[in-house]
Every structure is written in C-alpha cells, then in structure tokens.
Design a protein around this motif. Structure first.
Motif, PDB file in Angstrom:
ATOM      1  N   THR A  71       0.810  -1.222   0.000  1.00  0.00           N
ATOM      2  CA  THR A  71       0.000   0.000   0.000  1.00  0.00           C
ATOM      3  C   THR A  71       0.846   1.277   0.000  1.00  0.00           C
ATOM      4  OG1 THR A  71      -0.181  -0.139   2.421  1.00  0.00           O
ATOM      5  CG2 THR A  71      -1.996  -1.055   1.120  1.00  0.00           C
ATOM      6  N   LEU A 110      -9.538   7.873  -7.350  1.00  0.00           N
ATOM      7  CA  LEU A 110     -10.042   7.183  -6.158  1.00  0.00           C
ATOM      8  C   LEU A 110     -10.531   5.769  -6.514  1.00  0.00           C
ATOM      9  CD1 LEU A 110     -11.107   7.009  -3.209  1.00  0.00           C
ATOM     10  CD2 LEU A 110     -13.180   8.183  -4.000  1.00  0.00           C
ATOM     11  N   GLU A 158      -9.048   2.329  -5.019  1.00  0.00           N
ATOM     12  CA  GLU A 158      -9.861   1.314  -4.327  1.00  0.00           C
ATOM     13  C   GLU A 158      -9.621  -0.074  -4.921  1.00  0.00           C
ATOM     14  OE1 GLU A 158     -11.448   1.855  -1.676  1.00  0.00           O
ATOM     15  OE2 GLU A 158     -11.859   3.995  -1.601  1.00  0.00           O
ATOM     16  N   LYS A 186     -17.843  -1.390   7.511  1.00  0.00           N
ATOM     17  CA  LYS A 186     -16.920  -0.693   6.625  1.00  0.00           C
ATOM     18  C   LYS A 186     -16.721  -1.413   5.290  1.00  0.00           C
ATOM     19  CE  LYS A 186     -14.018  -0.679  10.266  1.00  0.00           C
ATOM     20  NZ  LYS A 186     -12.748  -0.546  10.959  1.00  0.00           N
ATOM     21  N   MET A 200      10.005   6.193  -3.020  1.00  0.00           N
ATOM     22  CA  MET A 200       9.143   6.057  -1.848  1.00  0.00           C
ATOM     23  C   MET A 200       8.815   7.441  -1.299  1.00  0.00           C
ATOM     24  SD  MET A 200       8.841   2.833  -1.811  1.00  0.00           S
ATOM     25  CE  MET A 200       8.327   2.215  -0.229  1.00  0.00           C
ATOM     26  N   LEU A 223       6.456   8.925  -0.117  1.00  0.00           N
ATOM     27  CA  LEU A 223       5.156   8.903   0.556  1.00  0.00           C
ATOM     28  C   LEU A 223       4.913  10.236   1.249  1.00  0.00           C
ATOM     29  CD1 LEU A 223       2.714   7.208   1.508  1.00  0.00           C
ATOM     30  CD2 LEU A 223       4.051   6.666   3.532  1.00  0.00           C
ATOM     31  N   GLU A 224       3.793  10.802   0.917  1.00  0.00           N
ATOM     32  CA  GLU A 224       3.458  12.046   1.594  1.00  0.00           C
ATOM     33  C   GLU A 224       3.294  11.759   3.070  1.00  0.00           C
ATOM     34  OE1 GLU A 224       3.177  15.072   0.228  1.00  0.00           O
ATOM     35  OE2 GLU A 224       3.809  14.228  -1.682  1.00  0.00           O
ATOM     36  N   TYR A 250      -2.517  12.275   3.334  1.00  0.00           N
ATOM     37  CA  TYR A 250      -3.395  11.314   2.667  1.00  0.00           C
ATOM     38  C   TYR A 250      -3.925  10.309   3.678  1.00  0.00           C
ATOM     39  CZ  TYR A 250      -1.098  12.753  -1.705  1.00  0.00           C
ATOM     40  OH  TYR A 250      -0.614  13.459  -2.762  1.00  0.00           O
ATOM     41  N   ASP A 255      -5.517   6.931   3.422  1.00  0.00           N
ATOM     42  CA  ASP A 255      -5.855   5.865   2.477  1.00  0.00           C
ATOM     43  C   ASP A 255      -5.569   4.502   3.093  1.00  0.00           C
ATOM     44  OD1 ASP A 255      -3.117   5.621   2.421  1.00  0.00           O
ATOM     45  OD2 ASP A 255      -2.869   6.193   0.335  1.00  0.00           O
ATOM     46  N   ALA A 256      -5.523   3.472   2.257  1.00  0.00           N
ATOM     47  CA  ALA A 256      -5.329   2.113   2.763  1.00  0.00           C
ATOM     48  C   ALA A 256      -3.945   1.926   3.375  1.00  0.00           C
ATOM     49  CB  ALA A 256      -5.546   1.107   1.632  1.00  0.00           C
ATOM     50  N   HIS A 257      -3.053   2.862   3.103  1.00  0.00           N
ATOM     51  CA  HIS A 257      -1.721   2.767   3.686  1.00  0.00           C
ATOM     52  C   HIS A 257      -1.639   3.423   5.057  1.00  0.00           C
ATOM     53  CE1 HIS A 257       2.541   2.200   3.874  1.00  0.00           C
ATOM     54  NE2 HIS A 257       2.772   3.495   3.958  1.00  0.00           N
ATOM     55  N   GLU A 267      -6.709   4.686  13.051  1.00  0.00           N
ATOM     56  CA  GLU A 267      -7.491   3.720  13.820  1.00  0.00           C
ATOM     57  C   GLU A 267      -6.880   3.534  15.215  1.00  0.00           C
ATOM     58  OE1 GLU A 267      -9.883   0.399  11.531  1.00  0.00           O
ATOM     59  OE2 GLU A 267      -7.829  -0.215  11.913  1.00  0.00           O
ATOM     60  N   TYR A 280      -6.663  13.870   0.670  1.00  0.00           N
ATOM     61  CA  TYR A 280      -7.267  12.739  -0.021  1.00  0.00           C
ATOM     62  C   TYR A 280      -7.779  11.732   0.993  1.00  0.00           C
ATOM     63  CZ  TYR A 280      -7.486   8.458  -2.818  1.00  0.00           C
ATOM     64  OH  TYR A 280      -7.909   7.307  -3.434  1.00  0.00           O
ATOM     65  N   ILE A 281      -8.916  11.160   0.690  1.00  0.00           N
ATOM     66  CA  ILE A 281      -9.433  10.089   1.548  1.00  0.00           C
ATOM     67  C   ILE A 281     -10.010   8.992   0.669  1.00  0.00           C
ATOM     68  CG2 ILE A 281     -11.752  11.079   1.794  1.00  0.00           C
ATOM     69  CD1 ILE A 281     -11.634  10.174   4.763  1.00  0.00           C
ATOM     70  N   SER A 282      -9.780   7.761   1.057  1.00  0.00           N
ATOM     71  CA  SER A 282     -10.391   6.632   0.347  1.00  0.00           C
ATOM     72  C   SER A 282     -11.343   5.935   1.314  1.00  0.00           C
ATOM     73  CB  SER A 282      -9.312   5.656  -0.137  1.00  0.00           C
ATOM     74  OG  SER A 282      -8.729   4.993   0.964  1.00  0.00           O
ATOM     75  N   SER A 283     -11.957   4.850   0.866  1.00  0.00           N
ATOM     76  CA  SER A 283     -12.935   4.173   1.718  1.00  0.00           C
ATOM     77  C   SER A 283     -12.287   3.626   2.990  1.00  0.00           C
ATOM     78  CB  SER A 283     -13.625   3.042   0.952  1.00  0.00           C
ATOM     79  OG  SER A 283     -12.727   1.997   0.683  1.00  0.00           O
ATOM     80  N   ALA A 284     -11.001   3.292   2.895  1.00  0.00           N
ATOM     81  CA  ALA A 284     -10.309   2.794   4.092  1.00  0.00           C
ATOM     82  C   ALA A 284     -10.277   3.874   5.167  1.00  0.00           C
ATOM     83  CB  ALA A 284      -8.889   2.356   3.732  1.00  0.00           C
ATOM     84  N   GLY A 312     -13.738   4.530   6.461  1.00  0.00           N
ATOM     85  CA  GLY A 312     -14.152   3.408   7.290  1.00  0.00           C
ATOM     86  C   GLY A 312     -13.741   3.564   8.748  1.00  0.00           C
TER      87      GLY A 312
END
Lengths: 198, 140
Positions: A56, A85, A89, A151, B25, B27-28, B49, B51-53, B59, B82-86, B89
């Motif tokens: 990721t 996006l 996903e 989720k 790499m 990564l922001e 960001y 995201d899933a990373h 969390e 930026y935001i993703s579903s992760a 969630g």
C-alpha cells in the motif's frame, strides 16, 4: 503513445518517470514532472504502464500516475480525482486480498495500464493472486451499512459509483484482470454499461 | 475478454512482466496531532493522505483515545488532501462506539476532495460535518 516500464533495478525510475512528461495533477498534490506525452502537445491520447509491488506504500504513486494521464483535460479535475479514487480502491483491494501466499519467491506484482483518448479513460489492472470478482460483491445499501457501522464493501461501492464500466476476467494460473472504463460523455442514461466477464 | 491493449500488441504475451518500476518512496507524510479542547473534547488534526496505507495509524490513535475514555472527538480534516474508503471506514467504525459512550465523532472542515467522497458515500447523513472549531464544540 505508450511506454513500457523500464527495468528499474539499474535506473530506479519514479512513477513520474513511467508517466513521463509534465502536467498538473490538479487539486491532489502532484509531484513535479507528472503527466503524459499527449497532454503536452494537445492530444488526449495517453498510455502509461506501471508495475507496482503489492504494498500500500505505492498507492499514492498509482494515484499520481492516474492523475498524470488525466491531465489531458478529458475530465474536469473533480472527476479526475474521483477516477483516481476508483483505481486506488481497486488496487488497494488487490493488495489486501489477492496475495495471501507467503511463499518465498512468489511474485506479488500488480500491473496497471492506464489509457486515455478523446472519448474515454480506461484502466486494466492485472495480478497473479487469488481470484476475486468484484461483481460477486452484492450491492451495498450504504445507508444501512453506515448505520450498522460496517466498513466492508465501500471501496467496491465507490468503484461502481464512479466508473461507467467494470469488467473482470480470471485466467486460471495466469492472472486476474480488472478493466474499468470512464466515458467522457455518457452514451445515454447515466453512462453505465454492462458488466461482463469471460 | 477482448482486450484492446492486447490487440495493440503490448500484452499479447500474457502476464509476462518485462520490467519493474522501482518507485520512489516519496510517501506524503501523514500526521496526526491531538489537542484537548473545552467540554472534554479532543480535537484530532490530520494532515496528508488518508488511504489504505495510512488508515491504521488513525485507527490506533482513535482506539487510544477510546482507551482513555475520550469519546468526544472532533476530527479536523482541513489538511487532508485525499481520503479513500479505508480512511472513511475508520470514522464509520468509530462512530457507533462513541455513541455507545454518549460521545460523538464530528468531522470538521473537510477539503473539497474529501467532501466529495463523503457525499458519494452518504457520510453526511450520519456524521455531523461542521465548518469550524466553535461549531464543532457546539455539537457537544
């Protein structure tokens, strides 16, 4: 316009190098030098191929590559961000679920082909992991989902919501292939097309 | 499945990977800052960001607050690019637990990109989304 990813062991090119050219990625921050050859000369034709590890860490690079291709102006920036996006996903889903084997020497790469012309943007995402057909995921009732604090499935919901066409095929022992298309102008209705596989 | 790209001859050798991009790499940075506010509210300020990373870090940060019995949380999204579903969630998962303890998760000042995703997911139907700190604190 196309560019095969170079063997990076020697040159270690960045994703920007793979995308090449220059351009703006709009409201998502862009590394300098992102874009596609077509954007520079006014053509909307662009093609970029990426191979990323199933990690990721690389998602932001994938998004930047998508925005580079979409800097050809085919879509407004808001729409371009949403397409990035949808691809994020899809790729994140592969990274999370496709490669469950931890056998040494297993290749855990994801191949991403981004292509755009004057009418549409298309992405092909290939991996060698476990089969996963996003069509098998039931439609999510987001309202109910959220109410229950669940989720899962939101990524696929977003993919379906954003893209016009989603196709999937699985070739046993070869690869999974996910194709997603976004048309510049809907062909009718909401522009959604059938989803098929082979 | 008909593959236009194969037809062009680029991938007609199947899935034989011919090269690998060793990505920088770059990564922001994703930052989480916490600030105590009035009424026992914690403001969680995010940058970068989501995201899933990066979502697991958020969390963990929220779980830590819950562990300290802090259930009144304002998430400052004004610097989230930026935001993703992760990422979304995390908020969805945290909201019901906050409610169970008479708390809430209030989302403050999302950027246009983030608001667009919230709208698509319908998050604005279950979260209170406010423009600034005073409006956020007024929720509690």
């Amino acid at each position: 316009m196309s560019r095969r990813s170079p063997s990076g062991a020697q040159t270690r090119p960045s994703a920007a190098g793979a995308a090449s050219g220059s351009g703006s990625a709009g409201s998502l921050p862009a590394a300098p030098g992102r874009g596609v050859p077509g954007a520079a000369n006014g053509s909307k034709d662009a093609r970029v191929e990426l191979i990323v590890p199933s990690d990721t860490t690389y998602l932001s690079e994938v998004r930047q590559a998508v925005l580079g291709v979409l800097s050809n102006g085919l879509f407004e920036q808001v729409q371009a961000n949403l397409i990035a996006l949808a691809i994020d996903e899809a790729v994140a889903n592969i990274m999370e679920h496709a490669y469950t084997s931890s056998r040494a020497g297993d290749r855990k790469d994801i191949e991403i082909i981004l292509k755009s012309d004057a009418t549409r943007f298309e992405v092909l995402i290939r991996d060698r992991g476990a089969a996963f057909d996003p069509r098998a995921v039931p439609e999510v009732n987001v309202k109910e989902h959220l109410r229950q604090g669940r989720k899962g499935g939101l990524g696929i919901f977003l993919m379906r919501k954003i893209m016009d066409e989603i196709n999937y095929s699985f070739k046993q022992g070869v690869h999974n292939e996910l194709q997603m298309i976004k048309y510049a102008a809907p062909a009718g209705g909401d522009g959604k097309r059938c989803v098929r596989s082979s | 499945m008909l593959c236009v790209l194969c037809a062009e001859g680029f991938l007609n050798d199947g899935f034989e990977l011919k090269g690998r991009v060793e990505l920088d790499m770059a990564l922001e940075e994703f930052k989480i800052e916490k600030e105590s506010a009035d009424k026992g509210v914690m403001i969680v300020r995010l940058t970068g960001y989501l995201d899933a990373h990066t979502f697991e870090r958020l969390e963990e940060a929220i779980a830590e607050l819950f562990g300290q019995q802090r259930y009144k949380i304002v998430v400052d999204l004004s610097h989230v690019e930026y935001i993703s579903s992760a990422g979304a969630g995390v908020f969805i998962g945290a909201l019901s637990e906050a409610h169970e303890h008479k708390g809430n998760i209030v989302l403050m000042n999302p950027t246009p990109n983030v608001r667009e995703v919230f709208d698509l997911l319908g998050l604005t139907q279950i979260f209170q989304v406010v423009d600034d700190k005073s409006a956020a604190l007024a929720v509690f």
